[in-house]
Design a protein around this motif. Structure first.
Motif, PDB file in Angstrom:
ATOM      1  N   LEU A  27       0.801  -1.212   0.000  1.00 49.97           N
ATOM      2  CA  LEU A  27       0.000   0.000   0.000  1.00 49.97           C
ATOM      3  C   LEU A  27       0.845   1.277   0.000  1.00 49.97           C
ATOM      4  N   VAL A  28       2.169   1.135   0.013  1.00 49.72           N
ATOM      5  CA  VAL A  28       3.046   2.317   0.088  1.00 49.72           C
ATOM      6  C   VAL A  28       2.752   3.340  -1.007  1.00 49.72           C
ATOM      7  N   PRO A  29       2.621   2.949  -2.271  1.00 42.66           N
ATOM      8  CA  PRO A  29       2.436   3.971  -3.318  1.00 42.66           C
ATOM      9  C   PRO A  29       0.999   4.444  -3.487  1.00 42.66           C
ATOM     10  N   THR A  30       0.068   4.014  -2.634  1.00 43.67           N
ATOM     11  CA  THR A  30      -1.332   4.379  -2.822  1.00 43.67           C
ATOM     12  C   THR A  30      -1.577   5.836  -2.436  1.00 43.67           C
ATOM     13  N   TYR A  31      -2.818   6.238  -2.616  1.00 45.05           N
ATOM     14  CA  TYR A  31      -3.252   7.599  -2.278  1.00 45.05           C
ATOM     15  C   TYR A  31      -2.907   7.946  -0.831  1.00 45.05           C
ATOM     16  N   ARG A  32      -2.534   9.171  -0.608  1.00 47.25           N
ATOM     17  CA  ARG A  32      -2.306   9.668   0.747  1.00 47.25           C
ATOM     18  C   ARG A  32      -3.004  11.017   0.885  1.00 47.25           C
ATOM     19  N   SER A  33      -3.634  11.216   2.008  1.00 47.39           N
ATOM     20  CA  SER A  33      -4.434  12.416   2.228  1.00 47.39           C
ATOM     21  C   SER A  33      -3.553  13.564   2.707  1.00 47.39           C
ATOM     22  N   THR A  34      -4.202  14.659   3.025  1.00 45.06           N
ATOM     23  CA  THR A  34      -3.472  15.804   3.597  1.00 45.06           C
ATOM     24  C   THR A  34      -2.887  15.461   4.961  1.00 45.06           C
ATOM     25  N   ASP A  35      -3.388  14.395   5.615  1.00 45.33           N
ATOM     26  CA  ASP A  35      -2.789  13.978   6.880  1.00 45.33           C
ATOM     27  C   ASP A  35      -1.330  13.574   6.685  1.00 45.33           C
ATOM     28  N   PHE A  36      -0.985  13.100   5.503  1.00 40.75           N
ATOM     29  CA  PHE A  36       0.421  12.811   5.216  1.00 40.75           C
ATOM     30  C   PHE A  36       1.241  14.091   5.307  1.00 40.75           C
ATOM     31  N   ASP A  37       0.740  15.174   4.715  1.00 38.79           N
ATOM     32  CA  ASP A  37       1.441  16.456   4.784  1.00 38.79           C
ATOM     33  C   ASP A  37       1.488  16.989   6.212  1.00 38.79           C
ATOM     34  N   VAL A  38       0.418  16.723   6.972  1.00 40.80           N
ATOM     35  CA  VAL A  38       0.377  17.157   8.372  1.00 40.80           C
ATOM     36  C   VAL A  38       1.509  16.503   9.159  1.00 40.80           C
ATOM     37  N   HIS A  39       1.590  15.183   9.102  1.00 35.55           N
ATOM     38  CA  HIS A  39       2.615  14.480   9.883  1.00 35.55           C
ATOM     39  C   HIS A  39       4.010  14.714   9.304  1.00 35.55           C
ATOM     40  N   ARG A  40       4.089  14.906   8.018  1.00 37.64           N
ATOM     41  CA  ARG A  40       5.358  15.284   7.395  1.00 37.64           C
ATOM     42  C   ARG A  40       5.851  16.608   7.969  1.00 37.64           C
TER      43      ARG A  40
END
Length: 516
Positions: A27-40
Motif C-alpha cells: 500500500l506504500v504507493p497508494t493515495y495519501r491524504s493531507t494527513d500525510f502532509d500534516v505528519h510530514r
C-alpha cells in the motif's frame, strides 16, 4: 489445531504480523491524504524547532494540534530521518513531491509503530480466562480493513494509539489498576480524543482500586493513583506551562469553532438530526412558511463554523457533552455499583461509542476507537461475533469516502470482502471448535446449529442495502441525475451507515443493561 494455536501462539503471531506487513508495503504507493502532509510537517517542526515554538508556530496551515506526547513521538521518529532524506526534517517543507525514500520512510514509521498494537493484542488475546484464539484475535485487529485504510493509505498513526489503549485495558482486565490508569493517562497525553472514555475510567478506578479497602488504605491508593496520573500529565504539559503557552495549547487541542459536523458526516446521531432539519425546512417552505435556508450547507463539505439549522434548535458543544454523558450514564452506574475487570473492555468500548454517536465534530475515523476493542471480545459469545460482523463491515464502509480516487476503489472493496470472509470462516470455526470441546450436541441450545444462520435475515437485508447504495453511487446516480446533487451519494452512505452505528450503540447498551 485450535489447541495448538492457544498453547503456542508464536507461529501465529509471526504469520499474522508478516502478512499484515506485506499488505502495508504493497500500500506504500497508494493515495495519501493531507494527513500525510500534516505528519510530514510535524516531523520537521519537532526536529527543527525548540519545544517552546511547537504550539506557537503558524508558518504552515498544518499546525500541531495533538497533545505533547504525540509531539515527542514525532520528534523521536524524526531522529533517523536525515539519514534517509534531509528534506524530511527541513523547514520550510519543500514544495516538491516527496521522493520514494521519503515516502517509504514515513509509511514505515506507521508500520513500525504498530508493534505496540501487536504486543497489546497478544497480551489480551492470550489471557487465560478468555476463550480466545490468538491467531484469530490478531487477524481481526491487524488485518482490519478500516485500520489499514486509515493508517496505511489515508495516513495516520491510529495503530500506535490503539496499542496504548489496549495495553491500558489489558492491565485493567488483569486487575493491575495503577498500571492501567498510568497508561491511560499517557494515551490522553498522546491523543486527547480518547477523553471521552475518561469518565468511565475514573469511575471504574475510583470504585475498583480506591474504595472498599478501608478509609486509610483507600485514601492511600487514591493518592497513589493521583500521583501517578499527575506525573504523566506533568511530563507532558509542564514544559509548556513553564513557557506560559497553556492557553495556546488548549486552543489548538479543542478548536470548537470547527462546528458540529466534519466535512463528511460521520455516521452518528447528528446525521439524522441534520436530515430531519432539512426535511422539515423543505416541507414548511412548500406549505408557505418563510423558512430561511442557510447559505452554507452541511453537504457542501465545508469545515468551519457549521451552518445554523433552518428549523431545529442549533446544537452547541455543551449540548453534545451533556448528551454523551447522558448516553454513558447507564454504563457509569454499572461501573460504580459493581466494577468488574472482565467487563472493562465492553465498558470502554461503549463509552467511546457514545462519544462517536453524540460528540462534537466527530470524524468518521473515530469508529476505530470502539471497533478495534470490540474485535477482541467478539469471540466471547456467538451474539458478540454476529454484532461485530455487522459493525465492522458498516464501520469500514463508512470510511470508503476517505479513499475517493479511482485507483484505490478495488483495494478498499477487496480489503472489505476479504475481511468479511475471514470473519465468517474464523468465527464459525472458533465456535464450532468450542462446542466440540464442551461436548455440546448440535440440538442443544448453546450449539451453533441452533442459531440457524450466522447473520439473520434483518442483518443480511441491511448489508445487502450497502451493496445497493454503492451500486447507486458508482453507477446509477450519474445516469439519473448527471452532475446534479453531487452530495447525494455521500449523504446516502452516511445516513445508511448511521443506521448500523445506531444499532450497534443500542445493542451495546442493551447488553450492558442485561449482563452487568
Amino acid at each position: 489445531m485450535a489447541a495448538a494455536a492457544t498453547t503456542s501462539p508464536a507461529p501465529a503471531v509471526v504469520w499474522v504480523f508478516a502478512a499484515a506487513t506485506c499488505i502495508k508495503l504493497l500500500l506504500v504507493p497508494t493515495y495519501r491524504s493531507t494527513d500525510f502532509d500534516v505528519h510530514r510537517y510535524w516531523l520537521s517542526l519537532t526536529h527543527a524547532l525548540p519545544a517552546r515554538r511547537w504550539y506557537t508556530d503558524a508558518s504552515s496551515q498544518w499546525t500541531l494540534d495533538y497533545p505533547p506526547f504525540f509531539a515527542y513521538f514525532s520528534r523521536l521518529l524524526a531522529l533517523p530521518a536525515p539519514l534517509v532524506d534531509a528534506s524530511l526534517v527541513s523547514l520550510p517543507v519543500p514544495d516538491a513531491p516527496p521522493s520514494f525514500a521519503y515516502l517509504l520512510y514515513l509509511r514505515l514509521t506507521v508500520a513500525f509503530s504498530d508493534l505496540l498494537l501487536l504486543v497489546s493484542v497478544l497480551l489480551l488475546a492470550t489471557d487465560a480466562h478468555r476463550k480466545r484464539r490468538p491467531f484469530l484475535a490478531l487477524a481481526l485487529v491487524l488485518w482490519s480493513p478500516a485500520l489499514l485504510a486509515v493508517d496505511h493509505i489515508h495516513f495516520q498513526y491510529n495503530g500506535f494509539l490503539m496499542g496504548l489503549m489496549l495495553l491500558s485495558l489489558h492491565f485493567l482486565e488483569q486487575g493491575r489498576d495503577l498500571a492501567g490508569g498510568v497508561v491511560f493517562a499517557a494515551l490522553l497525553c498522546s491523543k486527547h480524543l480518547f477523553l471521552v472514555a475518561a469518565p468511565l475510567c475514573f469511575v471504574y478506578l475510583f470504585r475498583h482500586y480506591c474504595c472498599g479497602r478501608g478509609l486509610v488504605r483507600g485514601l492511600g491508593r487514591l493518592v497513589l493513583m493521583g500521583a501517578g496520573v499527575a506525573a504523566v500529565f506533568a511530563a507532558a504539559f509542564a514544559p509548556f506551562l513553564y513557557y506560559g503557552q497553556m492557553q495556546q495549547l488548549f486552543n489548538r487541542l479543542f478548536p470548537f469553532g470547527r462546528g458540529l459536523c466534519h466535512a463528511y458526516w460521520a455516521p452518528n446521531f447528528w446525521v439524522f438530526y441534520i436530515t430531519l432539519d432539512k426535511i422539515l425546512a423543505f416541507l414548511l417552505r412548500r406549505l408557505g412558511f418563510n423558512i430561511q435556508i442557510p447559505e452554507a450547507s452541511f453537504t457542501g463539505g465545508l469545515v468551519g463554523d457549521s451552518s445554523p439549522f433552518a428549523v431545529l434548535p442549533k446544537v452547541t458543544p455543551i449540548t453534545t457533552f451533556l448528551l454523551v454523558i447522558l448516553a454513558m450514564s447507564p454504563c457509569l452506574m454499572k461501573a460504580f455499583s459493581n466494577p468488574q475487570p472482565r467487563h472493562i473492555i465492553r465498558w470502554v468500548s461503549y463509552a467511546t461509542t457514545c462519544g462517536f454517536m453524540f460528540g462534537w465534530h466527530v470524524h468518521e475515523k473515530a469508529s476505530l476507537h470502539f471497533t478495534i476493542p470490540l474485535a477482541l471480545i467478539a469471540m466471547d459469545s456467538w451474539e458478540d461475533a454476529k454484532h461485530y460482523f455487522v459493525l465492522s463491515i458498516v464501520s469500514c464502509y463508512s470510511l470508503f469516502p476517505l479513499l475517493f480516487e479511482n485507483q484505490e476503489y478495488p483495494i478498499k472493496v477487496l480489503l472489505l470482502l476479504t475481511y468479511a470472509t475471514l470473519m465468517w470462516v474464523g468465527f464459525s470455526s472458533h465456535f464450532a471448535a468450542n462446542s466440540a470441546q464442551e461436548g455440546k450436541n448440535v440440538n442443544e441450545p448453546g450449539s451453533i446449529s441452533k442459531k440457524n444462520s450466522f447473520v439473520g435475515w434483518i442483518s443480511c437485508s441491511y448489508l445487502l442495502g450497502i451493496l445497493a447504495i454503492e451500486l447507486w453511487s458508482q453507477v446509477f446516480h450519474h445516469y439519473v441525475f448527471g452532475n446534479r446533487f453531487p452530495f447525494l451519494p455521500l449523504m446516502m452512505a452516511s445516513i445508511y451507515s448511521g443506521v448500523g452505528m445506531m444499532y450497534s450503540w443500542m445493542w451495546q447498551l442493551a447488553w450492558i443493561a442485561r449482563h452487568t
